[in-house]
Design a protein around this motif. Structure first.
Motif, PDB file in Angstrom:
ATOM      1  N   ARG B  39       0.835  -1.201   0.000  1.00 21.25           N
ATOM      2  CA  ARG B  39       0.000   0.000   0.000  1.00 21.25           C
ATOM      3  C   ARG B  39       0.868   1.248   0.000  1.00 21.25           C
ATOM      4  N   GLN B  40       0.253   2.343  -0.421  1.00 23.01           N
ATOM      5  CA  GLN B  40       0.939   3.632  -0.394  1.00 23.01           C
ATOM      6  C   GLN B  40      -0.012   4.694   0.139  1.00 23.01           C
ATOM      7  N   PRO B  41       0.151   5.080   1.392  1.00 24.26           N
ATOM      8  CA  PRO B  41      -0.657   6.181   1.934  1.00 24.26           C
ATOM      9  C   PRO B  41      -0.292   7.480   1.218  1.00 24.26           C
ATOM     10  N   PRO B  42      -1.198   8.442   1.210  1.00 24.18           N
ATOM     11  CA  PRO B  42      -0.920   9.699   0.510  1.00 24.18           C
ATOM     12  C   PRO B  42       0.331  10.377   1.063  1.00 24.18           C
ATOM     13  N   GLY B  43       1.230  10.720   0.146  1.00 26.83           N
ATOM     14  CA  GLY B  43       2.444  11.423   0.528  1.00 26.83           C
ATOM     15  C   GLY B  43       3.488  10.586   1.234  1.00 26.83           C
ATOM     16  N   ARG B  44       3.278   9.294   1.295  1.00 31.07           N
ATOM     17  CA  ARG B  44       4.217   8.429   2.014  1.00 31.07           C
ATOM     18  C   ARG B  44       4.753   7.333   1.098  1.00 31.07           C
ATOM     19  N   ARG B  45       5.736   6.627   1.584  1.00 28.55           N
ATOM     20  CA  ARG B  45       6.353   5.595   0.750  1.00 28.55           C
ATOM     21  C   ARG B  45       5.523   4.317   0.705  1.00 28.55           C
ATOM     22  N   LEU B  46       5.825   3.478  -0.243  1.00 25.93           N
ATOM     23  CA  LEU B  46       5.193   2.168  -0.341  1.00 25.93           C
ATOM     24  C   LEU B  46       5.487   1.345   0.914  1.00 25.93           C
ATOM     25  N   GLU B  47       4.482   0.623   1.350  1.00 25.50           N
ATOM     26  CA  GLU B  47       4.608  -0.224   2.538  1.00 25.50           C
ATOM     27  C   GLU B  47       4.129  -1.634   2.201  1.00 25.50           C
ATOM     28  N   TRP B  48       5.002  -2.606   2.392  1.00 24.59           N
ATOM     29  CA  TRP B  48       4.618  -4.005   2.202  1.00 24.59           C
ATOM     30  C   TRP B  48       3.700  -4.422   3.354  1.00 24.59           C
ATOM     31  N   ILE B  49       2.574  -5.051   2.995  1.00 21.96           N
ATOM     32  CA  ILE B  49       1.602  -5.468   4.003  1.00 21.96           C
ATOM     33  C   ILE B  49       1.794  -6.941   4.359  1.00 21.96           C
ATOM     34  N   GLY B  50       1.809  -7.782   3.336  1.00 21.03           N
ATOM     35  CA  GLY B  50       1.934  -9.203   3.595  1.00 21.03           C
ATOM     36  C   GLY B  50       1.856  -9.982   2.297  1.00 21.03           C
ATOM     37  N   GLU B  51       2.000 -11.285   2.400  1.00 16.02           N
ATOM     38  CA  GLU B  51       2.057 -12.128   1.215  1.00 16.02           C
ATOM     39  C   GLU B  51       1.686 -13.554   1.574  1.00 16.02           C
ATOM     40  N   ILE B  52       1.333 -14.300   0.523  1.00 14.70           N
ATOM     41  CA  ILE B  52       0.997 -15.708   0.697  1.00 14.70           C
ATOM     42  C   ILE B  52       1.583 -16.502  -0.456  1.00 14.70           C
ATOM     43  N   TYR B  53       2.068 -17.697  -0.156  1.00 15.25           N
ATOM     44  CA  TYR B  53       2.527 -18.618  -1.169  1.00 15.25           C
ATOM     45  C   TYR B  53       1.358 -19.560  -1.467  1.00 15.25           C
ATOM     46  N   TYR B  54       1.374 -20.181  -2.632  1.00 14.75           N
ATOM     47  CA  TYR B  54       0.217 -20.993  -3.004  1.00 14.75           C
ATOM     48  C   TYR B  54       0.005 -22.167  -2.049  1.00 14.75           C
ATOM     49  N   THR B  55       1.054 -22.536  -1.334  1.00 13.76           N
ATOM     50  CA  THR B  55       0.923 -23.630  -0.360  1.00 13.76           C
ATOM     51  C   THR B  55       0.214 -23.176   0.906  1.00 13.76           C
TER      52      THR B  55
END
Lengths: 108, 122
Positions: B39-55
Motif C-alpha cells: 500500500r501507499q498512503p498519501p504522501g508516504r512511501r510504499l509499505e509491504w503489508i503481507g504475502e501468501i505462497y500458493y501452499t
C-alpha cells in the motif's frame, strides 16, 4: 527494518541527458537482493532492475543499476520522454521488504 | 502474460474491516509465486503489508500488529487482503502484486503489480 533513503525527491533534466538516482540503506544490503522500479503517472509500478544490476525483461539498456553495501544507484542514459516518471528502490535482503521514498524525474 | 486486478470497496468506516480481492488472469495462483499486498498512503512511501505462497505460507509486516490477513482462493484464482480495525492511517492506494524469493532471499522481489485501488477510511 532497513530504511531506504532516496534523495533528492525530484530531479529535473532534459530529454537526451543522463541522470543518476541514489538510494542509501540504513544498514548493509546483500546486493543480490536490491531492485529498482519505475512508476509512470497513473500506471502500475514496473520492475526495472533486480539483483542490483540485472535488467528485467524488456527494459532497455539505457537503464543501469550498480552499488553495494549501503549505496546503490540507477543511471538512465539518454533520457527518453517515457522515462520521466517516479523511481523507487527496494531491498528484499531482509524482512520486512522495504521501499525507498521515490525520486521523481521531471522534464526541465 | 499474467494480469492482476484489485477490487473492493473504496470507502471503509473507521474501526471497520477492509477487504480487497486480487483476480489473477493469464496465470494461476497455484504457480510458484508469492502473492503480495503493498500500500501507499498519501504522501508516504510504499509499505509491504503481507504475502501468501500458493501452499498457504504467509508472511506479514510486523508494523501492522497482526491486523492483516492474506488468503488465497484457488477455485477463483484470486487472493485477498483483510485488514481489521482500520483507522484514517489505513487510507492508501492498495496494490496487489506477484513476486518471488530468489536464491536464499527471505523477502520478495516484486515482479509484477496491479494498477492499484484507492481505499479511504472515513
Amino acid at each position: 527494518e532497513i530504511v531506504l533513503t532516496q534523495s533528492p525527491g525530484t530531479l529535473s533534466f532534459s530529454p537526451g541527458e543522463s541522470v543518476t538516482l541514489s538510494c542509501r540503506a540504513s544498514q548493509s544490503v546483500n546486493s543480490r537482493y536490491f531492485a529498482w522500479y519505475q512508476q509512470r503517472h497513473g500506471q502500475a509500478p514496473r520492475l526495472l532492475i533486480y539483483g542490483t544490476s540485472n535488467r528485467a525483461a524488456g527494459i532497455p539498456d539505457r537503464f543501469t543499476g550498480s552499488g553495494s553495501g549501503t549505496d546503490f544507484t540507477l543511471t538512465i542514459s539518454r533520457l527518453e520522454p517515457e522515462d520521466f516518471a517516479v523511481y523507487f528502490c527496494q531491498q528484499y535482503s531482509s524482512a520486512p521488504l522495504t521501499f525507498g521514498g521515490g525520486t521523481k524525474v521531471e522534464i526541465k | 502474460q499474467v494480469h492482476l486486478q484489485e477490487s473492493g470497496p473504496g470507502l471503509v468506516k473507521p474501526s471497520g474491516t477492509l477487504s480487497l480481492t486480487c483476480t489473477v488472469s493469464g496465470g494461476s495462483v497455484r504457480s510458484s509465486n508469492w502473492w503480495i499486498w503493498v500500500r501507499q498512503p498519501p504522501g508516504r512511501r510504499l509499505e509491504w503489508i503481507g504475502e501468501i505462497y500458493y501452499t498457504g505460507n504467509n508472511n506479514y509486516n510486523p508494523s501492522l500488529k497482526s491486523r492483516a490477513s492474506v488468503s488465497v482462493d484457488q477455485s477463483k484464482n484470486q487472493f485477498s487482503l483483510t485488514l481489521i480495525s482500520v483507522t484514517a492511517a489505513d487510507t492508501a492506494i492498495y496494490y496487489c502484486a506477484r513476486g518471488i524469493h530468489p536464491g536464499s532471499a527471505v523477502a520478495s522481489l516484486v515482479q509484477q503489480w496491479g494498477q492499484g485501488t484507492q481505499v479511504t477510511v472515513s
